[in-house]
Design a protein around this motif. Structure first.
Motif, PDB file in Angstrom:
ATOM      1  N   VAL A   1     -11.930   4.841  -2.355  1.00 11.32           N
ATOM      2  CA  VAL A   1     -12.691   3.739  -1.774  1.00 11.32           C
ATOM      3  C   VAL A   1     -11.764   2.832  -0.975  1.00 11.32           C
ATOM      4  O   VAL A   1     -10.605   2.658  -1.325  1.00 11.32           O
ATOM      5  CB  VAL A   1     -13.448   2.933  -2.862  1.00 11.32           C
ATOM      6  N   ARG A   2     -12.278   2.284   0.121  1.00 11.08           N
ATOM      7  CA  ARG A   2     -11.471   1.416   0.995  1.00 11.08           C
ATOM      8  C   ARG A   2     -11.203   0.057   0.366  1.00 11.08           C
ATOM      9  O   ARG A   2     -10.118  -0.484   0.492  1.00 11.08           O
ATOM     10  CB  ARG A   2     -12.182   1.209   2.335  1.00 11.08           C
ATOM     11  N   ASP A   3     -12.206  -0.534  -0.287  1.00 17.02           N
ATOM     12  CA  ASP A   3     -12.100  -1.888  -0.822  1.00 17.02           C
ATOM     13  C   ASP A   3     -12.581  -1.871  -2.273  1.00 17.02           C
ATOM     14  O   ASP A   3     -13.781  -1.923  -2.531  1.00 17.02           O
ATOM     15  CB  ASP A   3     -12.932  -2.838   0.041  1.00 17.02           C
TER      16      ASP A   3
ATOM     17  N   THR B   1     -16.293  -2.505  -4.051  1.00 17.78           N
ATOM     18  CA  THR B   1     -16.876  -1.436  -4.861  1.00 17.78           C
ATOM     19  C   THR B   1     -17.212  -1.957  -6.257  1.00 17.78           C
ATOM     20  O   THR B   1     -18.295  -1.698  -6.786  1.00 17.78           O
ATOM     21  CB  THR B   1     -15.900  -0.246  -4.938  1.00 17.78           C
TER      22      THR B   1
ATOM     23  N   GLU C   1      -7.806   3.756  -2.045  1.00 16.84           N
ATOM     24  CA  GLU C   1      -7.340   4.862  -1.203  1.00 16.84           C
ATOM     25  C   GLU C   1      -5.866   5.187  -1.389  1.00 16.84           C
ATOM     26  O   GLU C   1      -5.486   6.350  -1.438  1.00 16.84           O
ATOM     27  CB  GLU C   1      -7.618   4.572   0.267  1.00 16.84           C
TER      28      GLU C   1
ATOM     29  N   ARG D   1     -10.233  11.444   7.652  1.00 11.95           N
ATOM     30  CA  ARG D   1     -10.958  10.293   8.183  1.00 11.95           C
ATOM     31  C   ARG D   1     -11.610  10.678   9.507  1.00 11.95           C
ATOM     32  O   ARG D   1     -11.178  11.580  10.182  1.00 11.95           O
ATOM     33  CB  ARG D   1     -10.012   9.121   8.379  1.00 11.95           C
TER      34      ARG D   1
ATOM     35  N   ASP E   1     -18.622   2.292   0.469  1.00 13.01           N
ATOM     36  CA  ASP E   1     -17.818   3.223   1.250  1.00 13.01           C
ATOM     37  C   ASP E   1     -18.650   4.279   1.958  1.00 13.01           C
ATOM     38  O   ASP E   1     -18.105   5.200   2.557  1.00 13.01           O
ATOM     39  CB  ASP E   1     -16.772   3.890   0.354  1.00 13.01           C
TER      40      ASP E   1
END
Length: 138
Positions: free
Chosen positions: A12-14, A18, A54, A66, A119
């Motif tokens: 997950v990016r953040d 999340t 990530e 990506r 995400d």
């Protein structure tokens, strides 16, 4: 090898967003929460959803692909009635899920809709009246 699945691990990016979505928005409970690293949520009797920042995911698994489009995976949550499908989608929408695709009757006899988590991972919310649908209900 036993025929079973123990963990579903996704990057997950953040992780904070999340966490807010799954714990605060959907009302789920963390089984393990290491800020900045990983959030683990038991989603079945013997199954854990493991949401990794990530950087930690890449250091263990390898580079993340990506680009445009959706991740080639869906997660599914089956319920016992069509009304429950609509209720879960409403909860996801209230939690900030985007997008949310309203449920429709499917050619195979089920009733399903989808929402995206922070995400973009797609969750299918499904009523499946067939025998395989009954296998996954509590």
């Amino acid at each position: 090898m036993d025929q079973r699945l123990s963990f579903v691990s996704v990057a997950v990016r953040d992780l904070d967003a999340t966490r807010a979505f799954y714990l605060d928005g959907l009302g789920w409970t963390a089984s393990m929460d290491v800020p900045g690293e990983v959030l683990m949520i038991q989603v079945g009797e013997l199954v854990v959803l493991s949401l990794w920042a990530e950087s930690g995911f890449e250091s263990e698994v390898g580079p993340i692909r990506r680009g445009e489009g959706l991740a080639p995976i869906t997660l599914a949550h089956n319920v016992a009635t069509r009304a429950e499908v609509d209720a879960v989608l409403a909860t996801a929408r209230a939690a900030g899920a985007d997008p949310v695709h309203d449920a429709v009757e499917r050619d195979w006899g089920g009733y399903t809709g989808y929402f995206g988590d922070p995400d973009g991972y797609r969750w299918e919310i499904a009523y499946n009246p067939g025998p395989i649908g009954q296998v996954v209900l509590p």
